[in-house]
Scaffold this motif. Sequence first.
Motif, PDB file in Angstrom:
ATOM      1  N   ARG A 102       0.467  -2.334   8.563  1.00 50.68           N
ATOM      2  CA  ARG A 102       0.052  -1.344   7.573  1.00 50.68           C
ATOM      3  C   ARG A 102      -0.637  -2.005   6.383  1.00 50.68           C
ATOM      4  NH1 ARG A 102       5.429   1.707   6.353  1.00 50.68           N
ATOM      5  NH2 ARG A 102       4.181   2.478   4.594  1.00 50.68           N
ATOM      6  N   MET A 103      -0.132  -3.163   5.984  1.00 50.56           N
ATOM      7  CA  MET A 103      -0.764  -3.916   4.898  1.00 50.56           C
ATOM      8  C   MET A 103      -2.187  -4.308   5.267  1.00 50.56           C
ATOM      9  SD  MET A 103       2.314  -6.464   3.639  1.00 50.56           S
ATOM     10  CE  MET A 103       1.335  -7.256   2.340  1.00 50.56           C
ATOM     11  N   GLU A 105      -4.156  -2.826   7.466  1.00 52.08           N
ATOM     12  CA  GLU A 105      -4.996  -1.629   7.505  1.00 52.08           C
ATOM     13  C   GLU A 105      -5.393  -1.195   6.093  1.00 52.08           C
ATOM     14  OE1 GLU A 105      -6.308  -0.402  10.051  1.00 52.08           O
ATOM     15  OE2 GLU A 105      -5.124  -1.209  11.712  1.00 52.08           O
ATOM     16  N   LYS A 106      -4.470  -1.296   5.154  1.00 50.16           N
ATOM     17  CA  LYS A 106      -4.745  -0.862   3.782  1.00 50.16           C
ATOM     18  C   LYS A 106      -5.680  -1.819   3.051  1.00 50.16           C
ATOM     19  CE  LYS A 106      -2.453   0.424  -0.565  1.00 50.16           C
ATOM     20  NZ  LYS A 106      -3.247   1.667  -0.722  1.00 50.16           N
ATOM     21  N   SER A 107      -5.457  -3.123   3.226  1.00 50.36           N
ATOM     22  CA  SER A 107      -6.239  -4.114   2.480  1.00 50.36           C
ATOM     23  C   SER A 107      -7.482  -4.589   3.229  1.00 50.36           C
ATOM     24  CB  SER A 107      -5.362  -5.331   2.159  1.00 50.36           C
ATOM     25  OG  SER A 107      -5.003  -6.023   3.342  1.00 50.36           O
ATOM     26  N   SER A 129      -6.936 -10.071  10.000  1.00 53.56           N
ATOM     27  CA  SER A 129      -7.947  -9.102   9.594  1.00 53.56           C
ATOM     28  C   SER A 129      -8.912  -8.849  10.748  1.00 53.56           C
ATOM     29  CB  SER A 129      -8.718  -9.645   8.384  1.00 53.56           C
ATOM     30  OG  SER A 129      -9.893  -8.915   8.158  1.00 53.56           O
ATOM     31  N   GLU A 243      -4.790  -4.500  -7.851  1.00 52.26           N
ATOM     32  CA  GLU A 243      -4.520  -3.526  -6.792  1.00 52.26           C
ATOM     33  C   GLU A 243      -3.906  -4.202  -5.570  1.00 52.26           C
ATOM     34  OE1 GLU A 243      -6.895  -0.377  -3.864  1.00 52.26           O
ATOM     35  OE2 GLU A 243      -7.950  -1.365  -5.519  1.00 52.26           O
ATOM     36  N   THR A 247      -0.122  -3.740  -3.953  1.00 54.57           N
ATOM     37  CA  THR A 247       0.081  -3.456  -2.529  1.00 54.57           C
ATOM     38  C   THR A 247       1.067  -4.448  -1.922  1.00 54.57           C
ATOM     39  OG1 THR A 247      -2.139  -2.518  -2.267  1.00 54.57           O
ATOM     40  CG2 THR A 247      -1.057  -3.316  -0.274  1.00 54.57           C
ATOM     41  N   THR A 248       0.881  -5.710  -2.236  1.00 51.68           N
ATOM     42  CA  THR A 248       1.769  -6.755  -1.710  1.00 51.68           C
ATOM     43  C   THR A 248       3.190  -6.543  -2.189  1.00 51.68           C
ATOM     44  OG1 THR A 248      -0.106  -8.292  -1.809  1.00 51.68           O
ATOM     45  CG2 THR A 248       2.069  -9.249  -1.462  1.00 51.68           C
ATOM     46  N   PHE A 251       4.869  -3.467  -0.373  1.00 48.29           N
ATOM     47  CA  PHE A 251       5.290  -3.704   1.006  1.00 48.29           C
ATOM     48  C   PHE A 251       6.401  -4.750   1.095  1.00 48.29           C
ATOM     49  CE2 PHE A 251       1.325  -1.499   2.090  1.00 48.29           C
ATOM     50  CZ  PHE A 251       1.792  -0.678   3.103  1.00 48.29           C
TER      51      PHE A 251
END
Length: 267
Positions: A102-103, A105-107, A129, A243, A247-248, A251
């Motif tokens: 999920r991380m 996909e988001k980043s 990635s 940002e 996010t990090t 999660f």
Amino acid sequence: MTTAPDAPKSRSGQVQSLTRALSVLNVIADNSPGLTLTGIARKLGLAPSTTHRLLTTLQEERYVQYDRDSSHWQIGLQAFVAGNGFLSSRDLVSVARPFMRRMMEKSGETINLAIPDGDHVIYLAQVESREMMRVYSKPGKRVPLHCSGVGKAILMTMTDADIDRIASTEGLARLTDKTITDPDQLKQHLAGCRPLGFALDDEEHAVGLRCVASVIYDEYAEPMAAVSISGPAARISTAQLQEIGETTRFFAGEITTALGGQPPKGA
């Protein structure tokens, strides 16, 4: 009667042989894609004959293998099996991996999971990635605390005395022009990171790469691992750091909760 005094020596010799064999295994693991017999002997300060005897024993048990084309000794299949046995004994990787995906996909960047190992960290898992240009950190790779994102995240949980000890015993090696090698400067840097909840490797471990990491805690509110977002500095701009850091941190908190852990009060 005459054999009794020799028994302790025999046991001592067996322990020494085991220690040497493990040292051989470790030095090969740290030097991908392997080493020659002479190279191993030189690094460990052993006689070539002793080194060869240890290598052939390890080869019989499939812990190492010999590549005839390159004349290099490499890690064998059984070492991989043993390592997987360690991973299967903990649920950290299996629990963290869905969050890591999920991380990613988001980043859009590569996600790494690492655990502390003394004054270093070891990468356990990675979700790469989808970008053509991406960061790769081989699982099992050991890196210093002071210049990696995951390492600095772990350092954030340590005291200044711990940092001074690491600097005096291990040293703060300079890997790039941006690596922080002064203990006082490192402590000041980490003091600024703690309120944010994430650490930054700004091309300190490798030129052109940035990494943002946060800590995963166990049930005793002790650091058990760190998770990071890594990518080229061209894609992880200064304007994006806040940002990506948030996010990090989010999660890392989710993984902590899923593992039954808890962050320390005030973290």
